[in-house]
Design an enzyme around this catalytic site. Structure first.
Site, PDB file in Angstrom:
ATOM      1  N   MET A  30      38.556  47.228  35.598  1.00 39.07           N
ATOM      2  CA  MET A  30      38.955  46.618  36.871  1.00 39.07           C
ATOM      3  C   MET A  30      38.126  47.228  38.006  1.00 39.07           C
ATOM      4  SD  MET A  30      42.936  45.664  36.635  1.00 39.07           S
ATOM      5  CE  MET A  30      43.633  47.261  36.947  1.00 39.07           C
ATOM      6  N   HIS A  37      35.118  55.727  32.866  1.00 41.10           N
ATOM      7  CA  HIS A  37      34.518  54.440  32.488  1.00 41.10           C
ATOM      8  C   HIS A  37      33.098  54.652  31.954  1.00 41.10           C
ATOM      9  CE1 HIS A  37      37.399  53.052  35.728  1.00 41.10           C
ATOM     10  NE2 HIS A  37      37.744  52.270  34.728  1.00 41.10           N
ATOM     11  N   GLU A 148      41.919  56.116  26.119  1.00 40.72           N
ATOM     12  CA  GLU A 148      43.232  56.577  25.631  1.00 40.72           C
ATOM     13  C   GLU A 148      44.153  57.001  26.772  1.00 40.72           C
ATOM     14  OE1 GLU A 148      42.556  59.636  22.725  1.00 40.72           O
ATOM     15  OE2 GLU A 148      42.172  58.175  21.137  1.00 40.72           O
TER      16      GLU A 148
HETATM   17  O1  PAF Z   1      42.670  49.279  31.749  1.00 39.35           O
HETATM   18  C1  PAF Z   1      42.282  48.464  32.630  1.00 39.35           C
HETATM   19  O2  PAF Z   1      41.476  48.769  33.494  1.00 39.35           O
HETATM   20  C2  PAF Z   1      42.833  47.049  32.593  1.00 39.35           C
HETATM   21  O3  PAF Z   1      44.174  47.034  32.220  1.00 39.35           O
HETATM   22  C3  PAF Z   1      41.999  46.100  31.717  1.00 39.35           C
HETATM   23  C4  PAF Z   1      42.039  46.492  30.248  1.00 39.35           C
HETATM   24  C5  PAF Z   1      40.565  46.084  32.208  1.00 39.35           C
HETATM   25  C6  PAF Z   1      42.555  44.678  31.828  1.00 39.35           C
HETATM   26  O4  PAF Z   1      42.514  44.208  33.139  1.00 39.35           O
END
Ligand code: PAF
Length: 281
Positions: A30, A37, A148
């Site tokens: 998101m 990330h 996780e």
């Molecule tokens: O973990 C997240 O950032 C969100 O829940 C996801 C998996 C991208 C879905 O919008």
């Protein structure tokens, strides 16, 4: 790295690479990207010929409108990070692109989605499954990568993949923490300096509880965590649950499972933070 905004453009770009036999990895996000990330994207790049990162603040998974509005958005910095990690495509769709009409699908994976986040954020996991299934359908990846830190989300997505027979592998990646232990989260950006200091007590408590648990019962460990968070300035515990890591159901004794995980959600000021720790695996 190519930035695409429509499913059509993404699929056109992917079909050429798929025809060359390249494996496709997907990292759904998101945005407001951080080193957590980056670790998912780097792993995806290392394991696949093509890496697609989606950046989409999914409205259907926010049960609280103001949480959706306050969710941090940093598109330029996100693209810089993704370029540096070696992503092939960044998919940045609009809400109209992902939801041309309201998504009426209902995903129900009880009892996985009725406990913890499912109980406190009604409809949240339904929204997560809506968008993740749409992304799987659009990208048809060979592998998809999830952190996780969102332990329950990962379990539910694995279950969705199993039940819907998606031909892909879900790769769960370990939590990335700041040097002092705070779990990385896009929401950390919303913490003031004082709140950031208070938030540290969450991971500290979890780590201390692991030592404590070695010589105490599940109930005593539960109490240890509840007391520590109650005594910490600026924190309000929403829940702490000791669960079986596969079923997400509460355990009463360490002998109940070979995979024991503690999942916690704490409000630090107005910011809702989640974390978890493995006691046994
Ligand atoms: O973990 C997240 O950032 C969100 O829940 C996801 C998996 C991208 C879905 O919008």
């Amino acid at each position: 790295m190519k930035i695409v905004h429509t499913i059509k453009d993404l699929q056109a770009g992917l079909s050429v690479l798929k025809a060359q036999g390249k494996k496709v990895g997907l990292v759904p996000t998101m945005g407001a990207l951080h080193a957590g990330h980056a670790s998912l994207v780097k792993r995806c790049v290392a394991e696949n010929g093509v890496t697609v990162v989606s950046v989409f603040v999914n409205p259907t998974q926010f049960n609280d409108k103001s949480d959706l509005e306050k969710y941090p958005r940093t598109p330029e910095a996100d693209c810089r990070l993704l370029e540096a990690c070696g992503a092939t495509f960044v998919f940045v769709p609009s809400v109209a692109e992902m939801y041309p009409e309201p998504d009426m699908r209902q995903f129900s994976y009880a009892p996985l989605d009725t406990v913890m986040e499912g109980a406190f954020r009604p409809g949240h996991f339904n929204g997560v499954c809506q968008i993740v299934s749409k992304l799987f359908d659009a990208v048809t990846p060979d592998r998809a990568y999830f952190g996780e830190k969102d332990f329950q989300q990962l379990a539910i997505i694995r279950e969705m993949v199993r039940r819907m027979n998606y031909p892909l592998e879900i790769v769960g990646c370990p939590i990335v923490r700041e040097k002092d232990g705070l779990a990385l989260s896009s929401r950390n950006a919303r913490l003031s300096a004082a709140e950031r200091k208070n938030a540290l007590k969450i991971s500290q408590t979890l780590f201390e509880s692991r030592t404590f648990a070695a010589s105490h019962t599940v109930a005593e460990t539960q109490q240890f965590v509840e007391d520590a968070i109650a005594a910490a300035p600026g924190l309000r515990l929403e829940y702490f649950e000791l669960v079986d890591g596969n079923t997400l159901q509460k355990i009463a004794s360490w002998e109940d499972t070979a995979y024991a995980v503690g999942c916690i959600t704490v409000f630090c000021g107005e910011v809702r933070l989640i974390d978890n720790i493995k006691y046994k695996e």
